[in-house]
Write a protein that holds these residues in place. Structure first.
Motif, PDB file in Angstrom:
ATOM      1  N   SER A  15      31.627  35.839  45.115  1.00  0.00           N
ATOM      2  CA  SER A  15      30.065  36.267  44.713  1.00  0.00           C
ATOM      3  C   SER A  15      29.800  36.160  43.222  1.00  0.00           C
ATOM      4  O   SER A  15      28.719  36.184  42.659  1.00  0.00           O
ATOM      5  CB  SER A  15      29.954  37.527  44.886  1.00  0.00           C
ATOM      6  N   ARG A  16      31.306  36.837  42.552  1.00  0.00           N
ATOM      7  CA  ARG A  16      30.649  36.508  40.526  1.00  0.00           C
ATOM      8  C   ARG A  16      32.407  35.398  40.258  1.00  0.00           C
ATOM      9  O   ARG A  16      32.993  35.202  41.132  1.00  0.00           O
ATOM     10  CB  ARG A  16      30.561  37.322  40.405  1.00  0.00           C
ATOM     11  N   ASN A  41      26.912  39.411  49.119  1.00  0.00           N
ATOM     12  CA  ASN A  41      26.756  39.717  47.560  1.00  0.00           C
ATOM     13  C   ASN A  41      27.127  37.908  47.161  1.00  0.00           C
ATOM     14  O   ASN A  41      26.648  37.514  46.051  1.00  0.00           O
ATOM     15  CB  ASN A  41      27.938  40.111  47.524  1.00  0.00           C
ATOM     16  N   ASN A  89      40.571  33.549  46.626  1.00  0.00           N
ATOM     17  CA  ASN A  89      40.648  34.136  45.637  1.00  0.00           C
ATOM     18  C   ASN A  89      40.315  35.913  45.222  1.00  0.00           C
ATOM     19  O   ASN A  89      40.297  36.082  44.555  1.00  0.00           O
ATOM     20  CB  ASN A  89      39.358  33.601  44.782  1.00  0.00           C
ATOM     21  N   TYR A 154      49.381  44.774  40.318  1.00  0.00           N
ATOM     22  CA  TYR A 154      49.149  43.847  40.239  1.00  0.00           C
ATOM     23  C   TYR A 154      49.810  42.547  39.559  1.00  0.00           C
ATOM     24  O   TYR A 154      49.793  41.831  41.042  1.00  0.00           O
ATOM     25  CB  TYR A 154      47.183  43.658  38.681  1.00  0.00           C
ATOM     26  N   THR A 189      34.914  36.919  32.582  1.00  0.00           N
ATOM     27  CA  THR A 189      34.395  37.276  33.829  1.00  0.00           C
ATOM     28  C   THR A 189      34.532  38.733  33.749  1.00  0.00           C
ATOM     29  O   THR A 189      35.208  39.488  32.708  1.00  0.00           O
ATOM     30  CB  THR A 189      35.113  37.422  35.178  1.00  0.00           C
TER      31      THR A 189
HETATM   32  N1  LIG Z   1      39.898  37.105  35.305  1.00  0.00           N
HETATM   33  C1  LIG Z   1      40.695  36.892  34.717  1.00  0.00           C
HETATM   34  O1  LIG Z   1      41.313  36.699  33.443  1.00  0.00           O
HETATM   35  C2  LIG Z   1      41.781  36.401  36.055  1.00  0.00           C
HETATM   36  C3  LIG Z   1      42.903  36.176  35.457  1.00  0.00           C
HETATM   37  C4  LIG Z   1      44.173  35.807  36.714  1.00  0.00           C
HETATM   38  C5  LIG Z   1      43.587  35.911  37.900  1.00  0.00           C
HETATM   39  N2  LIG Z   1      42.312  36.357  38.192  1.00  0.00           N
HETATM   40  C6  LIG Z   1      41.789  36.351  39.576  1.00  0.00           C
HETATM   41  O2  LIG Z   1      41.066  35.164  40.394  1.00  0.00           O
HETATM   42  C7  LIG Z   1      40.126  35.868  41.015  1.00  0.00           C
HETATM   43  C8  LIG Z   1      39.269  36.200  41.107  1.00  0.00           C
HETATM   44  O3  LIG Z   1      38.304  36.679  39.738  1.00  0.00           O
HETATM   45  P1  LIG Z   1      37.719  37.620  39.225  1.00  0.00           P
HETATM   46  O4  LIG Z   1      37.853  37.765  37.333  1.00  0.00           O
HETATM   47  O5  LIG Z   1      36.982  36.333  39.424  1.00  0.00           O
HETATM   48  O6  LIG Z   1      37.388  38.568  39.127  1.00  0.00           O
HETATM   49  P2  LIG Z   1      36.163  39.457  39.481  1.00  0.00           P
HETATM   50  O7  LIG Z   1      34.638  38.839  38.317  1.00  0.00           O
HETATM   51  O8  LIG Z   1      36.346  40.715  39.766  1.00  0.00           O
HETATM   52  O9  LIG Z   1      35.173  39.097  41.153  1.00  0.00           O
HETATM   53  C9  LIG Z   1      36.122  39.697  42.265  1.00  0.00           C
HETATM   54  C10 LIG Z   1      35.569  38.497  43.450  1.00  0.00           C
HETATM   55  O10 LIG Z   1      36.470  39.599  44.529  1.00  0.00           O
HETATM   56  C11 LIG Z   1      35.500  39.763  45.235  1.00  0.00           C
HETATM   57  N3  LIG Z   1      36.456  41.093  45.956  1.00  0.00           N
HETATM   58  C12 LIG Z   1      36.979  42.053  45.346  1.00  0.00           C
HETATM   59  N4  LIG Z   1      37.021  42.389  46.383  1.00  0.00           N
HETATM   60  C13 LIG Z   1      37.304  42.129  47.801  1.00  0.00           C
HETATM   61  C14 LIG Z   1      38.193  42.846  48.670  1.00  0.00           C
HETATM   62  N5  LIG Z   1      38.033  43.686  49.387  1.00  0.00           N
HETATM   63  N6  LIG Z   1      37.139  41.698  49.695  1.00  0.00           N
HETATM   64  C15 LIG Z   1      36.760  40.351  49.741  1.00  0.00           C
HETATM   65  N7  LIG Z   1      35.895  40.650  48.190  1.00  0.00           N
HETATM   66  C16 LIG Z   1      36.635  41.020  47.052  1.00  0.00           C
HETATM   67  C17 LIG Z   1      34.958  40.002  45.227  1.00  0.00           C
HETATM   68  O11 LIG Z   1      33.496  40.219  45.756  1.00  0.00           O
HETATM   69  P3  LIG Z   1      32.626  41.927  46.043  1.00  0.00           P
HETATM   70  O12 LIG Z   1      33.305  42.733  45.216  1.00  0.00           O
HETATM   71  O13 LIG Z   1      30.785  40.704  45.787  1.00  0.00           O
HETATM   72  O14 LIG Z   1      32.577  41.800  47.161  1.00  0.00           O
HETATM   73  C18 LIG Z   1      33.865  39.545  43.936  1.00  0.00           C
HETATM   74  O15 LIG Z   1      34.016  38.289  44.376  1.00  0.00           O
HETATM   75  C19 LIG Z   1      41.289  37.199  41.795  1.00  0.00           C
HETATM   76  O16 LIG Z   1      42.222  37.174  42.534  1.00  0.00           O
HETATM   77  C20 LIG Z   1      42.131  37.183  40.272  1.00  0.00           C
HETATM   78  O17 LIG Z   1      42.581  38.329  40.568  1.00  0.00           O
HETATM   79  C21 LIG Z   1      41.337  36.366  37.044  1.00  0.00           C
END
Ligand SMILES: NC(=O)c1ccc[n+]([C@@H]2O[C@H](COP(=O)([O-])OP(=O)(O)OC[C@H]3O[C@@H](n4cnc5c(N)ncnc54)[C@H](OP(=O)(O)O)[C@@H]3O)[C@@H](O)[C@H]2O)c1
Length: 246
Positions: A15-16, A41, A89, A154, A189
């Motif tokens: 979704s994002r 979403n 993801n 985490y 993000t």
């Molecule tokens: N941003 C960073 O700096 C970073 C760094 C390292 C790793 N990551 C990893 O990259 C991935 C994406 O992160 P992001 O930064 O893009 O996060 P984000 O913007 O918070 O987006 C999280 C995504 O996960 C979905 N989600 C959360 N809980 C869920 C559930 N129970 N079932 C289905 N979907 C679920 C959300 O969808 P809805 O809420 O719309 O359902 C949303 O699409 C994550 O695994 C995160 O740990 C992020």
């Protein structure tokens, strides 16, 4: 694998943020993308992909619901005939120093980030084994590699993903399936938007390339791992972290 226009890719958390960028990139490279998130979403993601001439459909999925995961994959295989790529993801953070960390925040993070990935990967394995091809890409984090104060839950989930993905890679390599991890560093993000001012400067100073990454930076790596060019890569952790961890 078959011709690129017939490839079906499931992206969770589409979704994002990173998941949306990954879904759009896979749409651009000719995949039919199943963009999954809770409560439809990911509709905006689907509109972006189809608006750019690609093919995509929205799916409602909470990855903590193992039965729903299995139903979604079953439905995709029934209707579309195959599943070529899974990008696991979806993820959350519930940060707190360990002394104050609530059991529910531990459970929720592990249920989403680790058990949710287990459910998704297990569900796609059978059709991929039948096809004798498939690409599994899990999204870990630099925090799973180097730890971070205030993120014990985490970090445990993301380190667990690395071991999990390597084990899967060994189990299914003989069936033509690869499994790799992408471990992003700090990416711009919703998850990192709380980082402002001095906190943000401090983090940036830990990044040799001196900037936060973009969702597109991560999507490029994921797209490559899903492509024919990555056929001989499995069980690897690809860091997309600006050099923060080497
Ligand atoms: N941003 C960073 O700096 C970073 C760094 C390292 C790793 N990551 C990893 O990259 C991935 C994406 O992160 P992001 O930064 O893009 O996060 P984000 O913007 O918070 O987006 C999280 C995504 O996960 C979905 N989600 C959360 N809980 C869920 C559930 N129970 N079932 C289905 N979907 C679920 C959300 O969808 P809805 O809420 O719309 O359902 C949303 O699409 C994550 O695994 C995160 O740990 C992020």
């Amino acid at each position: 694998m078959t011709g690129s226009t017939e490839r079906v890719a499931i992206v969770t958390g589409a979704s994002r943020g990173i998941g949306r960028a990954v879904a759009e990139a896979l749409g651009q490279s000719g995949h039919l993308v199943v963009a999954a998130a809770r409560e439809r979403n990911a509709e905006g993601t689907v509109e972006a992909i189809t608006g750019a001439g690609g093919r995509a459909e929205v799916a409602t999925l909470d990855v903590t619901d193992t039965e729903a995961v299995s139903d979604l994959v079953g439905d995709v295989v029934k209707r579309l005939g195959r599943v070529d790529v899974l990008v696991a993801n979806a993820g959350i953070a519930r940060d707190q120093l360990l002394l104050r960390l609530k059991r529910e925040d531990w459970d929720q993070v592990l249920a989403t980030n680790l058990t949710g990935v287990f459910s998704c990967v297990q569900a796609v394995l059978r059709p991929m084994v039948r096809q004798r091809s498939g690409r599994i890409i899990t999204i870990s984090s630099v925090v799973g590699q180097m730890g971070n104060a205030g993120q014990a839950n985490y970090a445990a989930s993301k380190a667990g993903l690395i071991g999990f993905t390597k084990a899967v890679a060994k189990e299914v390599a003989s069936r033509g399936i690869t499994a790799n991890v992408v471990a992003p560093g700090l990416i711009e993000t919703d998850m990192t938007k709380a980082l402002t001012g001095d906190g943000r400067d401090q983090w940036e100073s830990l990044v040799p390339l001196r900037r936060l990454g973009s969702p597109a930076d991560v999507a490029h790596a994921v797209s490559f791992l899903a492509s024919d060019g990555a056929a001989y890569i499995t069980g690897q952790v690809v860091g997309v972290n600006g050099g923060m961890y080497m």
